[in-house]
Design an enzyme around this catalytic site. Structure first.
Site, PDB file in Angstrom:
ATOM      1  N   ARG A   1       1.063  -1.538   0.052  1.00 39.43           N
ATOM      2  CA  ARG A   1      -0.284  -0.265  -0.165  1.00 39.43           C
ATOM      3  C   ARG A   1       1.023   1.408   0.089  1.00 39.43           C
ATOM      4  O   ARG A   1       0.155   2.570   0.886  1.00 39.43           O
ATOM      5  CB  ARG A   1      -1.460  -0.054   1.216  1.00 39.43           C
ATOM      6  CG  ARG A   1      -1.747  -0.686   0.458  1.00 39.43           C
ATOM      7  CD  ARG A   1      -2.841  -0.984   2.321  1.00 39.43           C
ATOM      8  NE  ARG A   1      -2.563  -1.418   3.186  1.00 39.43           N
ATOM      9  CZ  ARG A   1      -3.165  -1.277   4.614  1.00 39.43           C
ATOM     10  NH1 ARG A   1      -3.699  -1.015   4.689  1.00 39.43           N
ATOM     11  NH2 ARG A   1      -1.900  -1.924   5.522  1.00 39.43           N
TER      12      ARG A   1
ATOM     13  N   HIS B   1     -22.344   9.746   9.834  1.00 40.20           N
ATOM     14  CA  HIS B   1     -21.480  10.199   8.526  1.00 40.20           C
ATOM     15  C   HIS B   1     -20.803  11.131   7.894  1.00 40.20           C
ATOM     16  O   HIS B   1     -19.713  11.315   7.951  1.00 40.20           O
ATOM     17  CB  HIS B   1     -21.519   9.351   7.234  1.00 40.20           C
ATOM     18  CG  HIS B   1     -22.313   8.312   6.822  1.00 40.20           C
ATOM     19  ND1 HIS B   1     -23.045   7.953   6.735  1.00 40.20           N
ATOM     20  CD2 HIS B   1     -21.651   6.804   6.754  1.00 40.20           C
ATOM     21  CE1 HIS B   1     -24.073   6.363   6.861  1.00 40.20           C
ATOM     22  NE2 HIS B   1     -22.335   6.301   6.199  1.00 40.20           N
TER      23      HIS B   1
END
Ligand code: GLN
Ligand code: ZN
Length: 761
Positions: free
Chosen positions: A16, A699
């Protein structure tokens, strides 16, 4: 010999690296050159890796700093005006502003909308267009990457999202027709193609994945117009790429377009080969996507070789290319890095690099190389032997599934009866309050879990910490007066992983990262064998939590469809069979929870909708088995046991009948962002069971005001019966902090109380 190539490669890097570089860049911690340097190094490494694995031609411009759809929009200057001032300061800042929003130096911009890339777990940014939109070639990324690959000695083929799919995947902010913009867009594509040809590109790959969707006459006309215009532009030869399924009723169109080659998906749709060969005009190249680019399994030579031999007999070497079915973006990079996987599992697996090696072997075998033929024979023998390994087939699971009666997916009584029984045992007020399951996962919890995994924190100490956290969460919920409590899920890192780790038939990789969006990656579990539950999974913590309170404690499970959808699934069984196996395992958990005195059980299915097939005609079959699997999980429990489900979205218009057929006693959904408008489907359908439209958007870090929650609930009450309405947040609270959760939930409970009092009078 036939060429081998691939439509695209993962960008994120084995470890990554791109994620790290991006996040350091965003935090402003890295020198300006660090991100482009990392990106260039990754491209170089991946081209070389592909070459070493045997690829003759590599793609370029498949790399992206965030998303290839965003890249294409920016390349053609489809930049909404609000981002232009940031672009004027720095193109890279402007690009990331579109990707992630931008709050700096007087700008406060929200990001473009993000949505799922077909039926993958990759998410793309949705370009925003408007009537009269202008396009221009405003960058040189494809060209620069082509030259970069060339300078490193690679034969590269630039990849671009095609003009029709680009428009179809975009949205217009003014409701105008996206395809009306085609005339304005095509000159920019044509200019780029000419430049690529001048730079020496022999081929360009134009991806038109929308060709595997239901397309109407207007769409078809758009493809015709677009490809006629591009053919006249004088660019490189065009490889038109379709993937993620069969061309089906778009095949005749695709074959008729004036391009030099066609890429088709023969992993998901091997049955289309004959029709494709018949439709393909003389002289055209077929890029045969024979190796599955969406999964982690080795291909079966006894499936692939007959396809290739047939194609080769018709097309010969020059007109047949070998490729994975789609970009390898959707699989991890290198199985060799999985040193901890047992050998008997590894033999049946292939990541991106191994898939390219397989293609090399197939090409060599087609050319009659004895060594490659022998290697493929050996691969077939290994796969056949592997299929006999213990655990691949679990006789008890198979027998149970075979004997499963239709009764298994039924509750004992209809909802009206269950409702009365549940009122008796749960003694809930009107407008009952609850939460979706998780509570904030504090740094302390995360660190403890990591230390426990690493063997640095003893089992007993870790468990004591969990018990303490559960008690804290229970006391908090009691304190603010919630009605149906949860234990908070502090023991779970991920809602699929937690269960997968306790089920037979699952394995977990070390570096099996797949990009979800931008810098975010997921490491999907791998279902390799029959799924079974050797022991109860959640009973201990749920009963512990219940022992702390007289209020009902909800058991908390991840549903079978979500367990399937967020994993790499074995390809030797139909998906629905694997899903039924998971459902049976979860069903045992449900029954054990009930037997242990848990009166409400929530079975989360956030992935139910995203499992919908790409073609409408395939929806009913999918929904039928998906609903059945949920019902198998919940089936057979007592009337008084309340089954909840949760889905984190609000778009139910298409699937409301299936959702009703799940027959959960209570469903909680997302609606606070859409201000309850999306309750429409439930209202029109006269959804009869309990429903909790979220009133707190988890959220967002914003704590909603009491007035906002009141307004949402009042709106819901206009269309729903007071007896069916539940009061809850949108989703789990694990990503939020206590500082927000505490006041938000207090307010939520107060609102429910006030409304209750209002209704009573
Ligand atoms: N029970 C889960 C939680 O609260 C549900 C998460 C989800 O639906 N994504 O975290
Ligand atoms: Zn959710």
């Amino acid at each position: 010999m036939s060429l081998t190539t691939h439509p695209g490669f993962p960008r994120i890097g084995l470890k990554r690296e791109l994620k790290r570089a991006l996040e350091a860049h965003w935090r402003g911690e890295a020198p300006a050159a660090a991100l482009p340097d990392t990106a260039r190094a990754l491209r170089a490494r991946h081209w070389q890796l592909a070459r070493d694995a045997g690829a003759d031609v590599v793609p370029c411009n498949d790399f992206s700093l965030y998303d290839h759809v965003l890249d294409t929009a920016v390349l053609f200057d489809a930049i909404p005006d609000r981002y232009r001032p940031v672009f004027a300061e720095s193109r890279l800042d402007g690009y990331f502003a579109m990707a992630r929003g931008h709050k700096r130096g007087g700008h406060d911009l929200h990001a473009l909308e993000m949505t799922k890339w077909f039926d993958t777990n990759y998410h793309y940014l949705v370009p925003e267009l408007h009537a009269g939109q202008r396009f221009a070639l405003a960058g040189d990324k494809p060209l620069a990457e082509f030259l970069e690959a060339g300078a490193l000695g690679h034969r590269a083929r630039p990849v671009l999202l095609g003009p029709v799919s680009l428009l179809l995947l975009s949205k217009t902010v003014d409701g105008s027709d996206r395809l009306d913009l085609l005339d304005a867009l095509l000159p920019a594509y044509a200019e780029l193609l000419r430049k690529l040809a001048e730079a020496g590109a022999e081929w360009v790959q134009l991806d038109e994945p929308c060709l595997v969707l239901d397309q109407d006459a207007d769409d078809h006309a758009a493809y015709r117009k677009a490809y006629a215009a591009l053919a006249a532009a004088g660019g490189p030869k065009v490889l038109l790429a379709s993937y993620f399924g069969a061309l089906g009723d778009n095949l005749a169109l695709a074959a008729s377009l004036p391009v030099a080659g066609l890429h088709v998906d023969l992993a998901r749709a091997p049955q289309q080969l004959d029709a494709v060969l018949d439709a393909l005009p003389a002289g055209r190249v077929l890029s045969a996507g024979v190796v599955d680019g969406r999964n982690v399994w080795r291909s079966r030579p006894d499936h692939v070789l007959p396809l290739l031999r047939k194609a080769h007999a018709r097309l010969g070497d020059a007109r047949l290319w070998l490729a994975p079915s789609c970009s390898l973006l959707h699989v991890p990079i290198d199985l060799d890095a999985e040193t901890a996987l047992p050998a008997e599992r590894r033999v049946s697996m292939a990541f991106a690099k191994q898939k390219l090696e397989e293609l090399r072997a197939y090409a060599d075998a087609l050319a009659g190389h004895a060594e490659a033929e022998a290697a493929l024979q050996a691969q077939q023998a290994r796969l056949d032997r592997q299929a006999q390994q213990p655990g691949v087939q679990n006789p008890a699971v198979r027998a149970r599934l075979n004997a499963l009666s239709p009764q298994a997916s039924l509750r004992r009584s209809p909802y009206a009866t269950r409702r009365v029984a549940q009122a008796g045992t749960l003694a809930l007020p009107q407008l009952p309050t609850t939460t979706i399951g998780s509570f904030p996962q504090t740094d302390g919890l995360r660190q403890a879990r990591a230390a426990h995994r690493a063997g640095k924190l003893a089992d007993g100490d870790y468990e004591a910490l969990l018990a303490q956290e559960i008690e804290r969460v229970v006391r908090f919920q009691e304190g603010i007066g919630l009605d149906v409590l949860v234990h908070g899920e502090p023991e779970r890192n991920d809602m699929v992983e937690y269960f997968g780790e306790q089920l037979d038939g699952y394995l977990f990789t070390r570096l099996g990262w797949v990009q979800s969006y931008g810098s975010r990656c997921v490491k999907p579990p791998v279902i390799w064998g029959d799924v079974a539950r050797p022991a109860p999974m959640t009973v201990r913590w749920s009963t512990y939590a219940q022992s702390l309170t007289d209020k009902p404690m909800k058991g908390m499970l991840t549903g079978p469809v979500t367990m399937l959808q967020w994993s790499f699934v074995r390809d030797d069984l139909p998906r629905e069979t694997v899903c039924r196996q998971i459902a049976l395992a979860l069903r045992d958990e449900v029954h054990d929870l009930e037997a242990a005195g848990i009166r409400a059980i929530q079975i989360d299915e956030p992935a139910l909708r995203e499992g919908l097939p790409l073609r409408r005609a395939d929806w009913p079959a999918y929904l039928a088995w998906a609903v059945e699997c949920f019902r198998i999980t919940a089936g057979g429990v007592r009337d008084a046991t309340q089954v909840h489900t949760h889905m984190c979205y609000s778009e139910f218009n298409d699937i409301i009948e299936a959702v009703a057929a799940m027959d959960a006693d209570v469903i909680s959904i997302e609606t606070s962002r859409s201000r309850m408008e999306l309750l429409d489907a439930f209202v029109r359908f006269r959804y009869p069971n309990g429903i909790g439209p979220g009133v707190y958007d988890i959220h967002s870090p914003r704590v909603p005001t009491p007035a906002e929650m009141q307004a949402l609930l009042r709106k819901a009450l206009e269309v729903l019966d007071a007896g069916q309405l539940w009061v809850n947040p949108d989703c789990g609270l694990k990503t939020r902090g206590w500082a927000e959760v505490e006041p938000a939930l207090r307010r939520m409970v107060d609102c429910a109380r006030q409304l209750r009092a209002g209704i009573a009078t």
